[in-house]
Design a protein around this motif. Structure first.
Motif, PDB file in Angstrom:
ATOM      1  N   VAL A   1      10.494   3.209   3.617  1.00 63.77           N
ATOM      2  CA  VAL A   1      10.494   2.378   2.417  1.00 63.77           C
ATOM      3  C   VAL A   1       9.684   3.155   1.390  1.00 63.77           C
ATOM      4  O   VAL A   1       8.566   3.589   1.676  1.00 63.77           O
ATOM      5  CB  VAL A   1       9.888   0.984   2.682  1.00 63.77           C
ATOM      6  CG1 VAL A   1       9.767   0.186   1.386  1.00 63.77           C
ATOM      7  CG2 VAL A   1      10.738   0.218   3.700  1.00 63.77           C
ATOM      8  N   VAL A   2      10.272   3.364   0.219  1.00 64.91           N
ATOM      9  CA  VAL A   2       9.640   4.202  -0.788  1.00 64.91           C
ATOM     10  C   VAL A   2       9.592   3.491  -2.134  1.00 64.91           C
ATOM     11  O   VAL A   2      10.340   2.546  -2.384  1.00 64.91           O
ATOM     12  CB  VAL A   2      10.381   5.554  -0.968  1.00 64.91           C
ATOM     13  CG1 VAL A   2      10.372   6.361   0.326  1.00 64.91           C
ATOM     14  CG2 VAL A   2      11.793   5.359  -1.489  1.00 64.91           C
ATOM     15  N   ILE A   3       8.710   3.988  -2.979  1.00 65.18           N
ATOM     16  CA  ILE A   3       8.705   3.631  -4.392  1.00 65.18           C
ATOM     17  C   ILE A   3       9.366   4.814  -5.087  1.00 65.18           C
ATOM     18  O   ILE A   3       8.899   5.948  -4.969  1.00 65.18           O
ATOM     19  CB  ILE A   3       7.275   3.411  -4.927  1.00 65.18           C
ATOM     20  CG1 ILE A   3       6.528   2.373  -4.086  1.00 65.18           C
ATOM     21  CG2 ILE A   3       7.328   3.018  -6.398  1.00 65.18           C
ATOM     22  CD1 ILE A   3       7.138   0.997  -4.055  1.00 65.18           C
TER      23      ILE A   3
ATOM     24  N   GLY B   1       6.157   7.476  -4.129  1.00 64.08           N
ATOM     25  CA  GLY B   1       5.255   7.352  -2.993  1.00 64.08           C
ATOM     26  C   GLY B   1       5.941   6.657  -1.827  1.00 64.08           C
ATOM     27  O   GLY B   1       7.015   6.065  -1.971  1.00 64.08           O
ATOM     28  N   VAL B   2       5.306   6.730  -0.676  1.00 65.91           N
ATOM     29  CA  VAL B   2       5.825   6.111   0.551  1.00 65.91           C
ATOM     30  C   VAL B   2       5.008   4.856   0.841  1.00 65.91           C
ATOM     31  O   VAL B   2       3.775   4.883   0.841  1.00 65.91           O
ATOM     32  CB  VAL B   2       5.737   7.095   1.737  1.00 65.91           C
ATOM     33  CG1 VAL B   2       6.167   6.429   3.037  1.00 65.91           C
ATOM     34  CG2 VAL B   2       6.574   8.341   1.460  1.00 65.91           C
ATOM     35  N   VAL B   3       5.712   3.751   1.096  1.00 69.53           N
ATOM     36  CA  VAL B   3       5.040   2.489   1.426  1.00 69.53           C
ATOM     37  C   VAL B   3       4.567   2.565   2.872  1.00 69.53           C
ATOM     38  O   VAL B   3       5.341   2.876   3.773  1.00 69.53           O
ATOM     39  CB  VAL B   3       5.993   1.287   1.233  1.00 69.53           C
ATOM     40  CG1 VAL B   3       5.326  -0.009   1.682  1.00 69.53           C
ATOM     41  CG2 VAL B   3       6.450   1.198  -0.219  1.00 69.53           C
ATOM     42  N   THR B   4       3.277   2.297   3.079  1.00 62.85           N
ATOM     43  CA  THR B   4       2.730   2.325   4.433  1.00 62.85           C
ATOM     44  C   THR B   4       2.436   0.933   4.976  1.00 62.85           C
ATOM     45  O   THR B   4       2.452   0.720   6.176  1.00 62.85           O
ATOM     46  CB  THR B   4       1.433   3.160   4.492  1.00 62.85           C
ATOM     47  OG1 THR B   4       0.471   2.596   3.606  1.00 62.85           O
ATOM     48  CG2 THR B   4       1.718   4.617   4.121  1.00 62.85           C
TER      49      THR B   4
ATOM     50  N   VAL C   1       0.881  -1.160   0.000  1.00 67.07           N
ATOM     51  CA  VAL C   1       0.000   0.000   0.000  1.00 67.07           C
ATOM     52  C   VAL C   1       0.925   1.218   0.000  1.00 67.07           C
ATOM     53  O   VAL C   1       1.796   1.352   0.868  1.00 67.07           O
ATOM     54  CB  VAL C   1      -0.930   0.019   1.227  1.00 67.07           C
ATOM     55  CG1 VAL C   1      -1.801   1.272   1.225  1.00 67.07           C
ATOM     56  CG2 VAL C   1      -1.788  -1.239   1.275  1.00 67.07           C
ATOM     57  N   VAL C   2       0.748   2.079  -0.998  1.00 68.34           N
ATOM     58  CA  VAL C   2       1.617   3.236  -1.190  1.00 68.34           C
ATOM     59  C   VAL C   2       0.778   4.504  -1.133  1.00 68.34           C
ATOM     60  O   VAL C   2      -0.260   4.592  -1.778  1.00 68.34           O
ATOM     61  CB  VAL C   2       2.333   3.154  -2.560  1.00 68.34           C
ATOM     62  CG1 VAL C   2       3.233   4.353  -2.775  1.00 68.34           C
ATOM     63  CG2 VAL C   2       3.111   1.854  -2.674  1.00 68.34           C
TER      64      VAL C   2
END
Length: 144
Positions: free
Chosen positions: A90-92, A133-136, A78-79
């Protein structure tokens, strides 16, 4: 494999309540609890997993560069594209016009994208780093 990700889709902005029963007791990871089966209503998974629904996407991981972070080939992430990335997230990120999942480190020598598998090199972008985006959350399926 480089540890790429593919965008599966954006989370719908208008979704029905998805109620899932929530147990009142924690589940022990050691010895089983003699507690009875008690449930305490439902939880909406959309509300539980999404910080900002309109900016949220699901991406599927391809590769093993993040296994040290518990992110495996085939997992879904989930990003949230509305979050500002911070050191250690952790990012995309976009590298060579492809999306990749890595841990962001912001140091004095510039930003780095670090894999969580020693078989892969650290990425030091030659140009501006683009965080998509940032991974949540990592959805790691246990039953196949």
């Amino acid at each position: 494999m480089f540890g790429r990700v593919e965008v599966v889709g954006q989370v719908a902005t208008e979704t029905a309540l998805v109620g899932v029963p929530v147990a009142t007791e924690s589940v022990p990871a050691g010895w089983p609890s003699p507690a009875a089966d008690y449930f305490d209503g439902d939880v909406d998974l959309n509300e539980h997993l999404l910080v900002n629904r309109p900016a949220s996407f699901i991406v599927r991981v391809a590769g093993d560069s993040m296994i040290g972070a518990g992110i495996f080939d085939g997992d879904e992430l989930v990003v949230d594209r509305s979050l500002d990335p911070v050191d250690g997230d952790v990012v995309i990120a976009v590298v060579d016009n492809e999306l990749t999942v890595k841990t962001l480190h912001l140091g004095e020598s510039g930003p780095e994208l670090r894999p969580e598998n020693p078989a892969y090199p650290v990425i030091r972008p030659a140009t501006d780093l683009r965080v998509w985006g940032v991974v949540t959350t990592c959805l790691h399926h246990l039953h196949h």
